[in-house]
Design an enzyme around this catalytic site. Structure first.
Site, PDB file in Angstrom:
ATOM      1  N   GLU A  22      -6.843  12.407   2.030  1.00 18.88           N
ATOM      2  CA  GLU A  22      -8.048  11.945   2.731  1.00 18.88           C
ATOM      3  C   GLU A  22      -8.365  12.842   3.932  1.00 18.88           C
ATOM      4  O   GLU A  22      -9.520  13.129   4.228  1.00 18.88           O
ATOM      5  CB  GLU A  22      -7.866  10.497   3.200  1.00 18.88           C
ATOM      6  N   LYS A  39       0.794  -1.224   0.000  1.00 20.81           N
ATOM      7  CA  LYS A  39       0.000   0.000   0.000  1.00 20.81           C
ATOM      8  C   LYS A  39       0.829   1.278   0.000  1.00 20.81           C
ATOM      9  O   LYS A  39       1.856   1.380   0.639  1.00 20.81           O
ATOM     10  CB  LYS A  39      -0.922   0.027   1.240  1.00 20.81           C
TER      11      LYS A  39
END
Ligand code: ARG
Length: 465
Positions: free
Chosen positions: A291, A284
């Site tokens: 965000e 990841k």
């Protein structure tokens, strides 16, 4: 113990819980600089008007200077028992200079005092945000210029619509942030009237000079109505409204960054500086900052709604409800400062995958409109009919599982016999983008010009958008 400052008619001190709910010095000490500034101007005016002697005025000014030094050096002790920043400073002034301190509050109330302090604070906050949004625009323009010719799919309904350039897409945000700055500056203009001298609500019988204090504090003029002056918080609401729209804009850019950096889009990549890992999934690269910018917008909108609710149906003039205004505005300001800096950092950091964007713009029938336009421009077919013919050709390509440019001339002619091989010239995403030369359109040359014009419109210092 009764309050030294307002305790004349009281014989007992407040219940602990009373003090707990009443105290604001924990947060309103952020107004200390403005409070000192306001007190200095008020004192100068009182002396000029012969309301306070020059001697006492000098003692007050000296005391305020010492307090300022204590605050700057972190040696000022704010006491919760003294409720708020105003009474902390006044009480300290009494410690330092004795009796003359008692003259500073002549012809003034905490109601006009706090309204003046807070206006000055919000005014500075609006100016700071304007400058920070300007910096973000600058980073966006730089990136847009480099990618004025970088082709990507433009979307409507998040479905591939028409090819655009990455630079054009980024320049859209420059416009949005330009309007945000317009709102900040507009709010500043309306805010810039001085409440000081309104007293508690009714004005004062002392021969004060409100124009003088307004001028000393860089306000355009004194507020015209003393009742309005102490009860108005429009300036804070306008700050929160402008802040909310700015937060909306940042959340949209943040959302696009989240999408674009996903494996599925693969349009941009953040360097390690703006990526975070997962504690369990080694592959990841998460766009946490984007965000968080997206998520933190919620706090700002929440603040707007909280303040609207505080002010709703509040009778004139001052009510203690209004003490709730400050934390909301301070928090929104802090959130925006953080989000603006993080967004500018991400824009600067993100690297588009030019090949991947180009590839994506070349699929999904993004140039179907160009085909329809060509039928109308080259063959003089009415646009509605061109749209229909193109629809048939798209269906054919879909059936074959290929793009429009992969069809043969014969296959095209099956849908419309007058089509010639020239049609293929308009089916590439490059040709499509380059043809959008109308004012404000996506053609790379346009985008270069837009970026240059935006520098002059938005980045020239001291020039309002
Ligand atoms: N701390 C107060 C506020 O922020 C100052 C004004 C107090 N006025 C009063 N009448 N109690 O609103």
């Amino acid at each position: 113990m009764t309050s030294k400052i307002w305790g004349g008619r009281f014989s007992a001190g407040p219940a602990a819980i009373m003090e707990e709910i009443n105290v604001s010095v924990g947060f309103d000490q952020r107004l200390a600089k403005q409070d000192l500034h306001g007190s200095r101007a008020h004192c100068t005016m009182l002396v000029a008007q012969g309301i306070v002697s020059k001697e006492d005025g000098d003692a007050i000014q000296e005391g305020l200077t010492r307090i300022e030094k204590e605050i700057i050096s972190g040696n000022f002790l704010f006491k919760r028992a003294l409720e708020d920043v105003h009474m902390n400073i006044e009480s300290r002034l009494a410690d330092l200079i004795g009796a003359p301190a008692g003259r500073l509050h002549t012809a003034r109330s905490r109601n006009d005092q706090v309204a003046t302090d807070f206006r000055m604070w919000v005014r500075a906050a609006l100016e700071t945000l304007d400058e920070e949004v300007r910096k973000l625009q600058s980073v966006l323009i730089d990136k847009a210029e480099v990618h004025a010719g970088t082709i990507m799919p433009g979307f409507t309904h998040l479905q591939t619509a028409q090819p655009v350039t990455f630079g054009h897409h980024l320049m859209a945000y420059v416009e949005m942030f330009g309007r945000d700055r317009g709102r900040l500056i507009d709010a500043r203009t309306r805010l810039n009237e001085c409440p000081l001298g309104a007293g508690a609500l009714a004005g004062t019988s002392f021969p004060i000079n409100r124009a003088l204090t307004a001028e000393k504090l860089n306000f355009d003029r004194p507020m015209a109505n003393s009742m309005d002056a102490v009860s108005d918080r429009d300036f804070a609401l306008e700050f929160m409204a402008a802040a909310s729209i700015l937060a909306v804009h940042m959340s949209r850019l943040a959302e696009e960054m989240v999408n674009w950096s996903s494996v599925q889009f693969g349009f941009i990549r953040f360097t390690d500086a703006f990526s975070t890992g997962s504690s369990i999934m080694p592959q990841k690269r998460n766009p946490d900052a984007a965000e968080l910018v997206r998520g933190k917008s919620g706090r700002v909108f929440g603040g707007l709604f909280a303040l609207l609710t505080v002010m709703k149906a509040l009778p004139l003039t001052y009510s203690k409800d209004m003490q709730e205004d400050k934390e909301i505005v301070f928090a929104a300001f802090d959130t925006l400062e953080l989000c603006l800096a993080a967004t500018a950092g991400m824009v600067d950091d993100m690297k588009p995958d030019v090949e991947r964007m180009r590839g994506s713009a070349g699929s999904g029938y993004a140039t179907a409109t160009d085909l329809a336009d060509w039928l109308t421009q080259a063959l003089n077919i009415p646009f509605r009919e061109s749209h229909h013919i193109t629809g048939k050709i798209v269906k054919l390509a879909e059936g074959k599982g290929c793009d429009l440019a992969d069809l043969s001339l014969e296959e095209m002619q099956a849908a419309e016999p007058r089509i010639t091989k020239d049609v293929f010239k308009v089916l590439t995403p490059e040709a499509s983008a380059a043809s959008r030369t109308s004012f404000g359109g996506t053609a790379p040359d346009n985008v270069r010009k837009q970026a240059e014009a935006a520098r002059a419109r938005f980045l020239t210092l001291g020039k309002a958008p």
